[in-house]
Design a protein around this motif. Structure first.
Motif, PDB file in Angstrom:
ATOM      1  N   SER A  12       0.864  -1.181   0.000  1.00 45.57           N
ATOM      2  CA  SER A  12       0.000   0.000   0.000  1.00 45.57           C
ATOM      3  C   SER A  12       0.901   1.232   0.000  1.00 45.57           C
ATOM      4  CB  SER A  12      -0.904   0.007   1.234  1.00 45.57           C
ATOM      5  OG  SER A  12      -0.133   0.252   2.411  1.00 45.57           O
ATOM      6  N   LEU A  13       0.333   2.372  -0.304  1.00 44.05           N
ATOM      7  CA  LEU A  13       1.121   3.612  -0.252  1.00 44.05           C
ATOM      8  C   LEU A  13       1.648   3.854   1.147  1.00 44.05           C
ATOM      9  CD1 LEU A  13      -0.925   6.030  -2.539  1.00 44.05           C
ATOM     10  CD2 LEU A  13       1.271   4.934  -3.019  1.00 44.05           C
ATOM     11  N   LYS A  14       0.841   3.565   2.151  1.00 41.45           N
ATOM     12  CA  LYS A  14       1.259   3.736   3.551  1.00 41.45           C
ATOM     13  C   LYS A  14       2.446   2.828   3.863  1.00 41.45           C
ATOM     14  CE  LYS A  14      -0.512   3.389   8.307  1.00 41.45           C
ATOM     15  NZ  LYS A  14       0.406   2.413   8.875  1.00 41.45           N
ATOM     16  N   GLU A  15       2.373   1.561   3.440  1.00 41.80           N
ATOM     17  CA  GLU A  15       3.475   0.632   3.687  1.00 41.80           C
ATOM     18  C   GLU A  15       4.736   1.065   2.962  1.00 41.80           C
ATOM     19  OE1 GLU A  15       0.986  -3.528   4.319  1.00 41.80           O
ATOM     20  OE2 GLU A  15       1.356  -2.774   2.287  1.00 41.80           O
ATOM     21  N   LEU A  16       4.610   1.479   1.716  1.00 42.59           N
ATOM     22  CA  LEU A  16       5.768   1.944   0.956  1.00 42.59           C
ATOM     23  C   LEU A  16       6.404   3.157   1.635  1.00 42.59           C
ATOM     24  CD1 LEU A  16       7.642   1.793  -1.492  1.00 42.59           C
ATOM     25  CD2 LEU A  16       5.963   3.166  -2.753  1.00 42.59           C
ATOM     26  N   TYR A  17       5.581   4.081   2.090  1.00 37.66           N
ATOM     27  CA  TYR A  17       6.085   5.262   2.803  1.00 37.66           C
ATOM     28  C   TYR A  17       6.832   4.846   4.068  1.00 37.66           C
ATOM     29  CZ  TYR A  17       6.208   9.860   4.980  1.00 37.66           C
ATOM     30  OH  TYR A  17       6.630  11.028   5.569  1.00 37.66           O
ATOM     31  N   GLU A  18       6.264   3.897   4.830  1.00 39.68           N
ATOM     32  CA  GLU A  18       6.911   3.426   6.058  1.00 39.68           C
ATOM     33  C   GLU A  18       8.262   2.780   5.753  1.00 39.68           C
ATOM     34  OE1 GLU A  18       3.044   2.215   8.801  1.00 39.68           O
ATOM     35  OE2 GLU A  18       3.873   0.733   7.403  1.00 39.68           O
ATOM     36  N   VAL A  19       8.319   1.968   4.701  1.00 41.07           N
ATOM     37  CA  VAL A  19       9.555   1.299   4.316  1.00 41.07           C
ATOM     38  C   VAL A  19      10.624   2.324   3.949  1.00 41.07           C
ATOM     39  CG1 VAL A  19      10.625  -0.080   2.463  1.00 41.07           C
ATOM     40  CG2 VAL A  19       8.549  -0.907   3.606  1.00 41.07           C
ATOM     41  N   LEU A  20      10.270   3.263   3.076  1.00 38.43           N
ATOM     42  CA  LEU A  20      11.259   4.252   2.626  1.00 38.43           C
ATOM     43  C   LEU A  20      11.699   5.159   3.769  1.00 38.43           C
ATOM     44  CD1 LEU A  20       9.787   5.104  -0.893  1.00 38.43           C
ATOM     45  CD2 LEU A  20      11.694   3.561  -0.325  1.00 38.43           C
ATOM     46  N   ALA A  21      10.769   5.508   4.661  1.00 40.85           N
ATOM     47  CA  ALA A  21      11.116   6.342   5.814  1.00 40.85           C
ATOM     48  C   ALA A  21      12.074   5.599   6.745  1.00 40.85           C
ATOM     49  CB  ALA A  21       9.855   6.768   6.563  1.00 40.85           C
ATOM     50  N   LEU A  22      11.804   4.310   7.018  1.00 38.63           N
ATOM     51  CA  LEU A  22      12.673   3.543   7.906  1.00 38.63           C
ATOM     52  C   LEU A  22      14.039   3.303   7.272  1.00 38.63           C
ATOM     53  CD1 LEU A  22      13.062   2.137  10.601  1.00 38.63           C
ATOM     54  CD2 LEU A  22      11.979   0.092   9.631  1.00 38.63           C
ATOM     55  N   ARG A  23      14.074   2.997   5.988  1.00 37.19           N
ATOM     56  CA  ARG A  23      15.366   2.825   5.318  1.00 37.19           C
ATOM     57  C   ARG A  23      16.165   4.120   5.366  1.00 37.19           C
ATOM     58  NH1 ARG A  23      13.819  -0.511  -0.100  1.00 37.19           N
ATOM     59  NH2 ARG A  23      14.946   1.251  -0.987  1.00 37.19           N
ATOM     60  N   SER A  24      15.516   5.246   5.162  1.00 38.26           N
ATOM     61  CA  SER A  24      16.203   6.533   5.240  1.00 38.26           C
ATOM     62  C   SER A  24      16.712   6.793   6.659  1.00 38.26           C
ATOM     63  CB  SER A  24      15.261   7.651   4.789  1.00 38.26           C
ATOM     64  OG  SER A  24      15.897   8.892   4.875  1.00 38.26           O
ATOM     65  N   GLU A  25      15.883   6.482   7.646  1.00 38.34           N
ATOM     66  CA  GLU A  25      16.266   6.672   9.054  1.00 38.34           C
ATOM     67  C   GLU A  25      17.533   5.888   9.390  1.00 38.34           C
ATOM     68  OE1 GLU A  25      14.458   5.070  13.243  1.00 38.34           O
ATOM     69  OE2 GLU A  25      13.033   6.030  11.890  1.00 38.34           O
ATOM     70  N   VAL A  26      17.606   4.631   8.941  1.00 38.15           N
ATOM     71  CA  VAL A  26      18.739   3.775   9.294  1.00 38.15           C
ATOM     72  C   VAL A  26      19.929   3.996   8.368  1.00 38.15           C
ATOM     73  CG1 VAL A  26      19.541   1.377   9.473  1.00 38.15           C
ATOM     74  CG2 VAL A  26      17.300   2.031  10.396  1.00 38.15           C
TER      75      VAL A  26
END
Length: 146
Positions: A12-26
């Motif tokens: 979902s768009l929400k899941e994709l956003y969460e994935v990209l945000a977490l990858r960016s964070e780490v």
């Protein structure tokens, strides 16, 4: 931890956003790595998402052989910093190995591991191959499980 397994198209768009945000964070902020995380390979990947209390806390992406390396592979392995003490890295990684075996019928898996995590990957049956190298300014080593 609850595991979800999705193709890129199933995210979902929400899941994709969460994935990209977490990858960016780490990978960008925490590791102070100013290299492009979004590399055009997510569309081919199988995404393994780990949730604790509805929060994405662990993630990997998997590839069938030929889509990243000649062998099946796992990459972008991460756990949110404040959740690392719970062995979520082992859980998400084993889920990833299981998905590669079942979906891609592959026992051989190749990874590009950050060198400081060699012992973690060795605990999952991986062995170092080749010489170390820099990837995005971070020391890495290729590892293989067969």
């Amino acid at each position: 931890m609850r595991i979800k397994v999705k193709t890129f198209q199933e995210l979902s768009l929400k899941e994709l956003y969460e994935v990209l945000a977490l990858r960016s964070e780490v990978f960008v902020v925490e590791q102070d790595c100013i290299y492009q995380d979004i590399d055009g390979k997510d569309q081919k990947a199988l995404h393994i998402l780990g949730y604790k209390d509805e929060q994405l806390v662990a993630y990997t992406r998997c590839f069938k052989k030929g889509d990243y390396f000649d062998e099946a592979s796992i990459g972008r392995v991460l756990v949110k910093e404040n959740h690392r003490k719970h062995a979520y890295g082992h859980i998400i990684f084993e889920a990833s190995v299981k998905e590669i075996k079942s979906r891609y019928n592959s026992e051989i898996i190749k990874i590009s591991a950050q060198k400081y995590l060699i012992k973690f990957y060795e605990s999952h049956g991986f062995k170092q191959i080749g010489e170390g190298y820099l990837e995005d300014g971070i020391p890495h080593i290729e590892m293989l499980r067969s």
